[in-house]
Write an enzyme that holds these catalytic residues in place. Structure first.
Site, PDB file in Angstrom:
ATOM      1  N   ASN A  67      -2.607 -53.346  44.802  1.00  0.00           N
ATOM      2  CA  ASN A  67      -2.834 -52.264  45.748  1.00  0.00           C
ATOM      3  C   ASN A  67      -1.951 -52.476  46.973  1.00  0.00           C
ATOM      4  OD1 ASN A  67      -4.487 -49.889  45.708  1.00  0.00           O
ATOM      5  ND2 ASN A  67      -6.236 -51.174  45.127  1.00  0.00           N
ATOM      6  N   ASN A  96      -2.083 -48.320  38.675  1.00  0.00           N
ATOM      7  CA  ASN A  96      -2.897 -48.171  39.870  1.00  0.00           C
ATOM      8  C   ASN A  96      -1.982 -47.749  41.022  1.00  0.00           C
ATOM      9  OD1 ASN A  96      -5.524 -48.246  41.046  1.00  0.00           O
ATOM     10  ND2 ASN A  96      -4.980 -50.133  42.102  1.00  0.00           N
ATOM     11  N   ASP A 140      -7.276 -51.878  50.216  1.00  0.00           N
ATOM     12  CA  ASP A 140      -6.934 -50.870  49.217  1.00  0.00           C
ATOM     13  C   ASP A 140      -5.549 -50.312  49.497  1.00  0.00           C
ATOM     14  OD1 ASP A 140      -7.174 -48.913  47.146  1.00  0.00           O
ATOM     15  OD2 ASP A 140      -9.343 -48.912  47.417  1.00  0.00           O
ATOM     16  N   GLU A 151      -6.672 -40.738  45.306  1.00  0.00           N
ATOM     17  CA  GLU A 151      -5.672 -41.796  45.518  1.00  0.00           C
ATOM     18  C   GLU A 151      -4.276 -41.215  45.771  1.00  0.00           C
ATOM     19  OE1 GLU A 151      -5.086 -44.774  46.020  1.00  0.00           O
ATOM     20  OE2 GLU A 151      -6.751 -46.039  45.377  1.00  0.00           O
TER      21      GLU A 151
END
Length: 296
Positions: A154, A107, A206, A18
């Protein structure tokens, strides 16, 4: 669908690769493996190396004027990481977070054009579909909650002029991308509106990146695609990746004309995607923008 041959850059086999960030001064790509608890670096002339972190890192930003230092959202807050010759990053807590419940972490996140750091939180048990995620703005050493009622925040990105903010929720129940008017002077989003409903399109929304023309590039998780949407929300093109679960993309390379894509390596039979969890490069036919550094 447009053809662009994806090339493997690093056969990392990360559980969840990520937050790729291209560091222009170093001509190097940085990213994290969330469950592997590592911050990673790759440069063409030097190869791949990594530093271990004590918690799961999810999003990163380079610290302006502080070579070797990175800001990261992890499990219990936002921390600085100092990278040295050893394979263990030195960690300093900057801003702790009070989660709504146990089992949460940060995240997706990044800086706006002025260097303010933004990051969202989520419950790690996605099956619970709990709307306890919050999007925070870092103000000094305080995390200011700006948006809530999120499941899996996201796709955070900012337009080239810094006056539009984008945010997605990649949870299967939501699969939406929103646009906001953004005040670059105060760091305040307003006028939230649906930018793209991803449910009829292949892949869940995403991680994202912005090109020089304001095109919004977002990974279509589960579909093995990276989509480009025009500033008015029209699907312009989709590029294939060599794996099913691309996670986030970032422009890099000397001319910022390469699109690097990190990916997820799910459990189970991977005979049809042995390179899952790797980092890939695409030639998107456009250029990106330098990634803003965090301004302490």
């Amino acid at each position: 669908m447009q053809a662009s041959r994806a090339e493997l850059v690093v056969d990392a086999r990360h559980g969840t690769g990520e937050s790729p960030v291209w560091h222009e001064a170093e001509q190097a790509l940085y990213w994290v493996d969330i469950p592997g608890r590592t911050l990673n670096r790759w440069a063409a002339a030097e190869g791949h190396r990594q530093w271990a972190t004590p918690q799961m890192p999810a999003c990163i930003a380079a610290a302006a004027g502080r070579p070797g230092q990175w800001l990261t959202g992890m499990e219990d807050g936002v921390h600085t990481l100092t990278l040295g010759a050893e394979d263990q990053a030195q960690v300093t807590t900057l801003a702790p977070v009070q989660h709504a419940r146990a089992g949460m972490r940060f995240n997706d996140g990044r800086c706006d054009r002025q260097g303010r750091f933004w990051a969202g939180t989520m419950l790690m048990d996605m099956g619970a579909a709990a709307r306890v995620g919050v999007l925070y703005r870092l103000d000094g050493t305080t995390l200011q909650p700006m948006l809530d009622d999120l499941i899996t925040p996201n796709g955070l990105a900012f337009s080239p002029d810094g006056r539009t903010m984008y945010l997605s929720d990649s949870h299967p129940e939501v699969q939406a991308i929103w646009a906001f008017d953004y005040d670059p002077d105060t760091g305040t989003p307003s006028n939230r509106r649906l930018f793209v409903d991803m449910k009829p399109l292949p892949g869940r929304p995403d991680g994202a990146a912005i090109d020089i023309d304001g095109g919004y590039w977002i990974c279509g998780n589960d579909a093995g695609l990276v989509h480009r949407f025009t500033p008015d929300g029209r699907l312009d093109r989709s590029l294939e990746v060599l794996v099913k679960k691309p996670a986030m993309c970032a422009f890099g390379g000397a001319a910022l004309d390469t699109l690097f894509v990190t990916s997820i390596r799910p459990a189970g039979d991977l005979s049809d995607q042995p390179l899952a969890g790797g980092v890939f490069a695409l030639q998107p036919g456009t250029q990106g923008l330098p990634e803003p550094a965090w301004q302490p």
